[in-house]
Design a protein around this motif. Structure first.
Motif, PDB file in Angstrom:
ATOM      1  N   LYS A  12       0.653  -1.036   0.275  1.00  0.00           N
ATOM      2  CA  LYS A  12       0.099  -0.223  -0.337  1.00  0.00           C
ATOM      3  C   LYS A  12       1.557   1.659   0.032  1.00  0.00           C
ATOM      4  O   LYS A  12       0.872   1.983  -1.073  1.00  0.00           O
ATOM      5  N   ILE A  14       4.145   0.937  -1.425  1.00  0.00           N
ATOM      6  CA  ILE A  14       4.673   1.881  -1.973  1.00  0.00           C
ATOM      7  C   ILE A  14       3.506   2.106  -3.836  1.00  0.00           C
ATOM      8  O   ILE A  14       3.799   3.108  -4.095  1.00  0.00           O
ATOM      9  N   LYS A  15       2.341   1.362  -3.933  1.00  0.00           N
ATOM     10  CA  LYS A  15       1.599   2.459  -4.383  1.00  0.00           C
ATOM     11  C   LYS A  15       1.208   3.790  -4.420  1.00  0.00           C
ATOM     12  O   LYS A  15       0.725   4.196  -4.997  1.00  0.00           O
ATOM     13  N   ILE A  17       3.317   5.946  -3.065  1.00  0.00           N
ATOM     14  CA  ILE A  17       4.660   6.805  -3.701  1.00  0.00           C
ATOM     15  C   ILE A  17       3.882   6.743  -5.124  1.00  0.00           C
ATOM     16  O   ILE A  17       4.173   7.790  -5.772  1.00  0.00           O
ATOM     17  N   LEU A  18       3.978   5.621  -5.582  1.00  0.00           N
ATOM     18  CA  LEU A  18       3.802   5.768  -7.023  1.00  0.00           C
ATOM     19  C   LEU A  18       2.365   6.511  -7.544  1.00  0.00           C
ATOM     20  O   LEU A  18       2.789   6.949  -8.586  1.00  0.00           O
ATOM     21  N   SER A  19       1.317   6.795  -6.917  1.00  0.00           N
ATOM     22  CA  SER A  19       0.441   8.005  -6.663  1.00  0.00           C
ATOM     23  C   SER A  19       1.149   8.767  -6.593  1.00  0.00           C
ATOM     24  O   SER A  19       0.773   9.879  -8.216  1.00  0.00           O
ATOM     25  N   LEU A  21       3.953  10.320  -7.369  1.00  0.00           N
ATOM     26  CA  LEU A  21       4.842   9.655  -8.377  1.00  0.00           C
ATOM     27  C   LEU A  21       4.773  10.479  -9.504  1.00  0.00           C
ATOM     28  O   LEU A  21       4.797  11.309 -10.351  1.00  0.00           O
ATOM     29  N   PHE A  22       2.802  10.077 -10.159  1.00  0.00           N
ATOM     30  CA  PHE A  22       1.734   9.887 -11.303  1.00  0.00           C
ATOM     31  C   PHE A  22       1.293  11.122 -10.879  1.00  0.00           C
ATOM     32  O   PHE A  22       1.721  12.257 -12.024  1.00  0.00           O
ATOM     33  N   TYR A  24       2.637  13.897  -9.396  1.00  0.00           N
ATOM     34  CA  TYR A  24       3.586  15.194  -9.548  1.00  0.00           C
ATOM     35  C   TYR A  24       4.331  15.212 -11.209  1.00  0.00           C
ATOM     36  O   TYR A  24       4.280  16.169 -11.376  1.00  0.00           O
TER      37      TYR A  24
END
Length: 353
Positions: A12, A14-15, A17-19, A21-22, A24
Motif C-alpha cells: 500500500k 509503495i502504491k 508513493i507511485l501514485s 509520483l504519478f 507530480y
C-alpha cells in the motif's frame, strides 16, 4: 499473519508513493497542457446542481441549460469584478504608485533605528558591537532591496502572463459547456477505462475524496472572506488607506499556517509605534485580536466534519507544493494532503500510527 499484514502495508505504501509520483509527473509535465480542462471540470462540478435543476425540473434542453449556467457564472464574475475586484485593482494601482514613498519612509525609519542601535551598543566590546551593527545594517538594506525590486519583478511576471490567462479562460469556459451537457457519459467513459477492481470502488472513493477536497477548499474560502471582511471594516473605521486591497491581502495571507494575519499586521503596528502613530497601531492590534478570536470560534464550526490536517503538515504541503508546482502549489499541496487523509479514511491507504 504478521508477515502478510506487513507485506500488505508495504504494498500500500509503495502504491501511495507511485501514485504521488504519478501526480507530480502529471501536474508538472502534462498537467499544464490540460489546465483549461481541469478548470473546466471544476466549474462543471460547481455548476452541475444548477444545470440539473434547469434540465430535470424545468425541462430546459441540455445545451440551453449549459449556456444559462455559464452565462450566470460569467454575469456574477463580471458583476463582482466590476465592483469589488475593480476597487481592489484600483487601490492596488494606487498602492504601487505610492510605494516609493512608503519605501523611503521605511528606509528612513530603519536608518533612525540603526543610529539608535549604534548609540546603544557602544557599551559592548568593539568586536561584538561591530558585528551587531553590521547585522542591522545588512537587514535594513535587504528590506529596502526587497521592497524596491521584489514587488516590481512580481508585477512584471503577472503582466506577461495576462494573454495566456485569457486563452486559458476561454478554453475553460468552452470545455465546461461541453462537460455539462454530457457529464454523465464522460464519467461513465472514465469508469470504463479503470480496472474492474478499482471501478467498483470508484463511487465510494470519488464521494469521500470529493467531499473532503471541496469541503476543505470551501471552508478555507469562507474563512478567508470572513477575515478579509473583518479587516476591511476595521481599516475603514481607522481610515487607513487602501483598506479593501490590504484586507484582501491579509485574508489570503491568513490562510497560510504559522504566518497568519499577524505576518502583516504586527510589522505594520510596530512601524506605526516607531513613527509615533499610536492610534493606528492600537487599532491594528485590536483588529488582530478580533481576527484571532473569530478564527478560533468560527473555524471549527466551518470545517465541521471536514478532514483535519495539522498546521505543520499543511505548511509542509504548501512549501513542497510551491517547490514542485509553482504558485498553484499553494492549493495543490494541501489538496493532496486532504486526498491522502480521505483515502486513509476509506481504508484504501494505511493510517498513520
Amino acid at each position: 499473519m504478521s508477515f502478510l499484514a506487513n507485506k500488505e502495508n508495504i504494498l500500500k505504501i509503495i502504491k501511495l508513493i507511485l501514485s504521488l509520483l504519478f501526480i507530480y509527473l502529471f501536474l508538472n509535465y502534462i498537467g499544464g497542457l490540460f489546465l483549461p480542462f481541469i478548470i473546466g471540470y471544476i466549474l462543471c462540478i460547481i455548476l452541475y446542481p444548477l444545470f440539473k435543476i434547469l434540465n430535470k425540473r424545468y425541462k430546459i434542453p441540455k445545451h440551453l441549460s449549459s449556456i444559462l449556467c455559464i452565462s450566470t457564472l460569467i454575469f456574477l464574475v463580471v458583476f463582482i469584478g466590476v465592483g469589488v475586484v475593480g476597487q481592489i485593482i484600483k487601490e492596488g494601482k494606487e498602492f504601487i504608485k505610492d510605494l516609493p514613498f512608503y519605501i523611503n519612509s521605511i528606509k528612513l525609519t530603519f536608518d533612525q533605528i540603526n543610529q539608535s542601535i549604534k548609540g546603544f551598543f557602544t557599551i559592548l566590546p568593539d568586536g561584538l558591537e561591530r558585528t551587531v551593527i553590521n547585522f542591522f545594517e545588512n537587514f535594513s538594506s535587504l528590506v529596502g532591496e526587497f521592497l524596491s525590486n521584489g514587488l516590481k519583478n512580481t508585477s512584471i511576471k503577472v503582466i506577461k502572463k495576462v494573454p495566456n490567462a485569457l486563452m486559458i479562460t476561454i478554453i475553460s469556459i468552452i470545455s465546461c459547456y461541453l462537460m455539462l451537457i454530457d457529464k454523465e457519459n464522460i464519467q461513465k467513459f472514465i469508469i470504463r477505462q479503470l480496472p474492474k477492481k478499482y471501478s467498483d470502488k470508484f463511487n465510494i472513493v470519488k464521494s469521500g475524496i470529493g467531499d473532503a477536497v471541496f469541503g476543505y477548499i470551501r471552508a478555507q474560502l469562507i474563512i478567508m472572506c470572513l477575515i478579509a471582511a473583518i479587516c476591511f471594516i476595521g481599516l475603514l473605521t481607522l481610515k487607513a488607506p487602501y483598506a479593501l486591497f490590504i484586507a484582501v491581502v491579509i485574508g489570503i495571507i491568513d490562510a497560510l499556517p504559522v504566518f497568519g494575519s499577524g505576518f502583516i499586521i504586527w510589522p505594520w503596528a510596530l512601524y506605526n509605534v516607531i513613527i509615533q502613530n499610536y492610534g493606528l497601531a492600537i487599532g491594528l492590534i485590536i483588529i488582530y485580536v478580533v481576527i484571532l478570536v473569530t478564527r478560533q470560534i468560527v473555524e471549527p464550526k466551518i470545517l465541521g466534519k471536514q478532514i483535519g490536517i495539522h498546521p505543520l503538515a499543511t505548511l509542509m504541503s504548501i512549501y513542497v507544493g510551491l517547490q514542485l508546482f509553482g504558485v498553484f502549489g499553494f492549493i495543490i499541496g494541501p489538496v493532496i494532503m486532504v486526498v491522502i487523509k480521505a483515502l486513509q479514511n476509506e481504508n484504501i491507504l494505511p493510517k498513520w500510527r
